[in-house]
Design a protein around this motif. Structure first.
Motif, mmCIF file in Angstrom:
data_model
loop_
_atom_site.group_PDB
_atom_site.id
_atom_site.type_symbol
_atom_site.label_atom_id
_atom_site.label_comp_id
_atom_site.label_asym_id
_atom_site.label_seq_id
_atom_site.Cartn_x
_atom_site.Cartn_y
_atom_site.Cartn_z
ATOM 1 N N ILE B 38 0.810 -1.217 0.000
ATOM 2 C CA ILE B 38 0.000 0.000 0.000
ATOM 3 C C ILE B 38 0.843 1.266 0.000
ATOM 4 O O ILE B 38 0.321 2.353 -0.192
ATOM 5 N N SER B 39 2.148 1.141 0.214
ATOM 6 C CA SER B 39 2.950 2.366 0.148
ATOM 7 C C SER B 39 3.130 2.820 -1.303
ATOM 8 O O SER B 39 3.659 3.887 -1.558
ATOM 9 N N PHE B 40 2.700 2.017 -2.241
ATOM 10 C CA PHE B 40 2.737 2.439 -3.645
ATOM 11 C C PHE B 40 1.341 2.822 -4.138
ATOM 12 O O PHE B 40 1.101 2.991 -5.311
ATOM 13 N N GLN B 41 0.409 2.909 -3.200
ATOM 14 C CA GLN B 41 -0.970 3.222 -3.559
ATOM 15 C C GLN B 41 -1.457 4.429 -2.767
ATOM 16 O O GLN B 41 -0.824 4.835 -1.809
ATOM 17 N N ASP B 42 -2.594 4.974 -3.178
ATOM 18 C CA ASP B 42 -3.336 5.845 -2.266
ATOM 19 C C ASP B 42 -4.374 4.953 -1.626
ATOM 20 O O ASP B 42 -5.523 4.900 -2.047
ATOM 21 N N LYS B 58 5.043 8.144 -5.310
ATOM 22 C CA LYS B 58 4.579 9.435 -4.796
ATOM 23 C C LYS B 58 4.909 9.627 -3.303
ATOM 24 O O LYS B 58 5.446 10.651 -2.909
ATOM 25 N N HIS B 59 4.597 8.607 -2.515
ATOM 26 C CA HIS B 59 4.791 8.762 -1.070
ATOM 27 C C HIS B 59 6.270 8.784 -0.698
ATOM 28 O O HIS B 59 6.662 9.446 0.249
ATOM 29 N N PHE B 60 7.080 8.053 -1.469
ATOM 30 C CA PHE B 60 8.519 8.078 -1.213
ATOM 31 C C PHE B 60 9.082 9.456 -1.539
ATOM 32 O O PHE B 60 9.891 9.995 -0.788
ATOM 33 N N VAL B 61 8.621 10.017 -2.651
ATOM 34 C CA VAL B 61 9.071 11.347 -3.023
ATOM 35 C C VAL B 61 8.706 12.339 -1.927
ATOM 36 O O VAL B 61 9.517 13.145 -1.484
ATOM 37 N N ARG B 62 7.469 12.224 -1.447
ATOM 38 C CA ARG B 62 7.029 13.146 -0.398
ATOM 39 C C ARG B 62 7.894 12.979 0.849
ATOM 40 O O ARG B 62 8.339 13.952 1.444
ATOM 41 N N PHE B 269 1.049 6.739 3.363
ATOM 42 C CA PHE B 269 2.249 7.508 3.649
ATOM 43 C C PHE B 269 2.976 6.957 4.870
ATOM 44 O O PHE B 269 4.196 6.800 4.869
ATOM 45 N N SER B 270 2.236 6.629 5.902
ATOM 46 C CA SER B 270 2.916 6.150 7.097
ATOM 47 C C SER B 270 3.495 4.759 6.871
ATOM 48 O O SER B 270 4.500 4.396 7.473
ATOM 49 N N THR B 271 2.878 3.990 5.984
ATOM 50 C CA THR B 271 3.473 2.706 5.637
ATOM 51 C C THR B 271 4.818 2.922 4.953
ATOM 52 O O THR B 271 5.785 2.203 5.209
ATOM 53 N N VAL B 273 6.833 5.422 5.456
ATOM 54 C CA VAL B 273 7.793 5.781 6.493
ATOM 55 C C VAL B 273 8.254 4.520 7.226
ATOM 56 O O VAL B 273 9.449 4.326 7.476
ATOM 57 N N GLY B 274 7.307 3.652 7.537
ATOM 58 C CA GLY B 274 7.635 2.418 8.243
ATOM 59 C C GLY B 274 8.550 1.533 7.418
ATOM 60 O O GLY B 274 9.500 0.940 7.929
ATOM 61 N N LEU B 275 8.289 1.469 6.112
ATOM 62 C CA LEU B 275 9.105 0.649 5.218
ATOM 63 C C LEU B 275 10.534 1.160 5.202
ATOM 64 O O LEU B 275 11.489 0.404 5.329
ATOM 65 N N PHE B 276 10.654 2.473 5.101
ATOM 66 C CA PHE B 276 11.982 3.083 5.099
ATOM 67 C C PHE B 276 12.745 2.729 6.375
ATOM 68 O O PHE B 276 13.900 2.340 6.360
ATOM 69 N N LYS B 277 12.031 2.843 7.479
ATOM 70 C CA LYS B 277 12.611 2.538 8.778
ATOM 71 C C LYS B 277 13.125 1.106 8.819
ATOM 72 O O LYS B 277 14.242 0.832 9.272
ATOM 73 N N GLY B 278 12.313 0.197 8.321
ATOM 74 C CA GLY B 278 12.679 -1.212 8.333
ATOM 75 C C GLY B 278 13.900 -1.490 7.463
ATOM 76 O O GLY B 278 14.805 -2.225 7.875
#
Lengths: 504, 301
Positions: B38-42, B58-62, B269-271, B273-278
């Motif tokens: 879902i981090s690649f979706q709205d 989109k969310h990664f860019v943001r 979006f928060s997913t 962030v979580g993915l990045f963290k992981g």
């Protein structure tokens, strides 16, 4: 070869399990509304609980009788309503009626726009009490022209200033009418020992960490700040924190803070602590909802028995009657009673639920939800004035319902308590000089998505300015950052929406 | 193939014992990973994964362009570094000290005392801190005022947030974390101590040359595990301490995910962030493990 197939099979199985585990709309597990054996409709209601504990069944069974339903409540504590509502929306565990009080929350707004709930606009006029909801109210509560629930009709503006009258009298001060006089009172309450115990242990204001429902926004009205947004004649949108009044309010609060006229840790004080501290005689000025005065007095019983309160709703910074103003963020819309399509399956069910809401707005049910049962919780005189018999019993068994009333005013029955009566009168008076949020019913996708994150920048900067941790430049820098990080986009979207609706 | 099967049947009891852990990881750790999609979706819950629109990166860019990102990363890393530098050695030192206490009753009672804070929730610990550090009537500030000092606004200042945060962790977890080191110390061969004594080693020397090297593998293992949790600092603790005045140094990934995701409902979006963290955590663990091996230690795998 065999191994390969087995591997492939295992992988496919895993993937399909994965997808089914995390995707798809879940069908509601809750029993939906339907008639039970005795002809009563059973209705589930996901509701916000504004008191510490849910009510007992005494009043509930009377409400059920009056509306001919079986009501099943799921209560969400007010403090965690955002998380809980979002998880409910995300997991599809909703009820026939969902009380939505946070319409500016992005996921709630998205859910509304995505059509999770019924558009009730075409049905309202079929029911007498619902038909009485004004067109203004309907417009304010709708999103992109659609009304996704029955609006909760609240008072338009309920805030004001509450001051210890006994302290004023003791120090020989008049009731303040301007912000300067209020500052003088705060100074006197801090420095002249109004409780007469010989120790300098009082402050003027007792505030909490809330720039909206605490002192800040109410004071800002007195300095002529618009409510949330302002729109100029040529359709230009400006946020409230770019107005002169907002800066004046920050300076006023800063003066209070620097001189010790306000509790020094107001930036981390919770509402309950604020009220407790006030009731304990630590301060003499409270800014908040006017009807809080009664709660404060109740809390002060046995601790500050001399406490007398005076409520003021007409303070200005100029002293001119014509400058009276008080903010209204949601223009009297307290939220929506919304009906999810997943639970309320067809038109017939919707009509039954709407009838229930209509019944909730009758005087009989209003009385039950406001005052409780006659002779148990209250007594009533020939003028329909109510006296509460036992406050703590009322708080336990009735108060939780009071927050769920779809309509709050316009009934003949009223409180006989002079303080409550006065509070109601002043709140009604507020309506005539309320400053509305002109963009409340308009749409800005960026604001729905990022608005509350962005607002934090301004909130933080405001606190820092008041506490002297940043200066005007720092604050204006924060506003610039806000604009760059999305504020400009929000403004542009609102301007376009405003133009589309009100035209040029 | 056959050989594998043989070893499997020979050790079937052992494998059976792994099974619950294996099942746990599959259900609670690997299944939910699918949700990262879902981090690649709205993502909108009522539309589901199939129905929600795809938005690419989109969310990664943001995430990477928002000014918040730098702040979050900085705050998280600084707090983590402080935790590693200040908190991490304390349980080791405490364990070594406890080990030197010979009187059994005395030692047991100290152990019990230092374990207790672990069982208190963060809510309680933070509330206690508030009561002590309040400006209006907090004990600490009253004492400072009584000695003529000026009151310090611990709770609303940026300077005090980090010390407060680390001290609270030390108070709560230092005692509890000694358990694993104490266990490691008990298996040290007593003959080593005797030999050291014969060579005339003092108490401190024995700690330095015998006890510490003996528990080194445990220390390394815990350090690597700790590094794996770099960006996972303990949401509840920080969330309770945050306010408008310390947010610029207090907001960390965990609190941001909560407010952006659950409070404001930006699930996608928060997913992200979580993915990045992981991912950052994973990279750090691999690096730390490599490093440990390079220095002749076993590593975690």
């Amino acid at each position: 070869m065999k191994r390969k197939i087995a591997k492939l099979a295992a992988l496919t199985l895993c993937c399909s399990l994965l997808l089914s585990a995390c995707g798809g709309t879940k069908s509601g597990a809750n029993p939906s509304s339907g008639a039970s054996a005795d002809g009563r409709a059973s209705i589930s209601w996901l509701n916000i609980l504004q008191t510490p504990s849910p009510p007992t069944d005494t009043v509930l069974s009377k409400i059920e009788e009056a509306t001919n339903t079986d009501i099943k409540f799921s209560w969400i504590p007010d403090a965690s309503k955002e998380e809980r509502l979002n998880t409910s929306l995300a997991s599809g565990s909703l009820a026939d009626i969902v009380t939505l009080t946070i319409l500016d929350n992005s996921s709630v707004r998205n859910a509304l726009k995505a059509g999770v709930f019924w558009d009730v606009a075409p049905y309202l006029d079929e029911y007498p009490n619902l038909a009485a909801i004004s067109q203004d109210m309907r417009r304010s509560a709708s999103i992109e022209g659609k009304l996704y629930g029955v609006p909760l009709q609240k008072q338009v503006a309920r805030n004001g200033v509450i001051v210890r009258k006994d302290w004023l009298d003791k120090l020989g001060l008049p009731v303040p009418n301007t912000t300067d006089e209020l500052m003088q009172v705060a100074k006197a309450f801090t420095e002249q020992d109004p409780d007469g115990n010989g120790v300098k242990d009082t402050t003027g204001f007792m505030d909490r960490s809330d720039l909206v429902f605490g002192a800040f926004k109410t004071l800002s009205s007195y300095f002529g700040t618009p409510s949330v947004w302002s729109v100029s004649e040529d359709g230009q949108v400006t946020p409230e924190f770019e107005s002169e009044g907002y800066l004046k309010t920050m300076d006023y609060m800063k003066e209070l803070y620097d001189n010790g006229y306000i509790n020094q840790d107001f930036a981390v004080t919770a509402k309950t602590d604020q009220q407790q501290n006030f009731a304990q005689g630590k301060a003499g000025i409270y800014v908040g909802a006017l009807f809080d005065s009664k709660n404060l007095l109740n809390l002060a019983k046995g601790i500050q028995d001399d406490m007398e309160l005076v409520m003021i709703n007409g303070i200005t910074s100029t002293g001119n009657e014509s400058d009276r103003a008080i903010w209204s963020t949601s223009n009297g819309v307290g939220g929506l009673l919304a009906f999810p399509k997943s639970e309320v399956k067809d038109e017939e069910e919707l009509k039954r639920v709407l009838k229930f809401v209509n019944d909730l707005m009758s005087e009989e049910v209003y009385t039950l939800m406001t005052y409780g049962l006659e002779d148990v919780h209250y007594t009533i005189d020939e003028n329909k004035a109510v006296t509460i018999k036992d406050t703590s019993l009322w708080q336990q068994e009735v108060q939780p319902f009071a927050g769920s009333r779809p309509k709050e005013s316009g009934f003949e029955i009223h409180d006989s308590d002079p303080l409550r009566k006065e509070a109601n009168r002043l709140i009604e008076e507020n309506e005539s000089f309320a400053v509305l949020n002109p963009l409340y019913s308009l749409e800005s996708p960026t604001n729905s998505e990022q608005g509350s994150e962005l607002q934090k920048m301004i909130t933080d900067a405001t606190y820092k300015y008041i506490l002297g941790k940043t200066d005007l430049n720092g604050f204006q820098q924060a506003v610039q950052n806000w604009r760059k990080a999305g504020g400009d986009k929000i403004i542009a979207e609102y301007e376009a929406a405003y133009k589309a609706v009100y035209g040029k | 193939m056959l050989r594998h099967f043989k070893s499997l049947s020979r050790n079937k009891l052992l494998y059976l014992m792994i099974l619950p852990g294996f099942v746990y990881f599959v259900i609670f750790k690997y299944f939910p990973m699918g949700g990262l999609i879902i981090s690649f979706q709205d993502y909108q819950p009522y539309l589901g994964i199939q129905g929600s629109p795809w938005v690419g990166f989109k969310h990664f860019v943001r995430l990477f362009t928002e000014p918040t990102f730098a702040m979050l990363l900085r705050n998280t890393l600084i707090l983590f570094a402080l935790e590693l530098a200040i908190f991490f050695p304390i349980p080791i030192i405490l364990a070594l000290m406890l080990n030197e206490v010979r009187h059994k009753m005395f030692r047991n009672s100290i152990q019990t005392m230092v374990y207790i804070p672990h069982f208190m929730s963060w809510v309680i610990i933070v509330s206690i801190t508030y009561v002590f550090l309040n400006v209006d009537g907090g004990v600490v500030n009253e004492i400072i005022a009584a000695f003529g000092g000026s009151k310090i606004s611990f709770l609303t200042s940026t300077e005090w947030l980090r010390p407060m945060y680390i001290l609270q962790i030390i108070w709560k977890e230092a005692g509890w974390s000694t358990i694993i080191y104490l266990a490691a110390i008990t298996v040290v061969d007593p003959q080593l101590y005797e030999a050291a004594e014969m060579d005339g080693a003092s108490r401190l020397r024995k700690i330095w040359h015998v006890t510490l090297p003996a528990i080194r593998p445990v220390i390394i293992t815990l350090l690597i595990l700790k590094i794996g949790n770099t960006l996972e600092l303990g949401f509840e603790h920080m969330y309770l301490l945050l306010n408008s005045l310390n947010r610029e140094i207090g907001e960390i990934f965990d609190t941001y995910i909560f407010t952006a995701g659950l409070k404001n409902g930006q699930l996608s979006f928060s997913t992200t962030v979580g993915l990045f963290k992981g991912v950052v955590g994973l990279i750090l663990v691999i690096l730390a493990n490599r490093l440990a091996k390079k220095f002749g230690e076993d590593g975690v795998y």
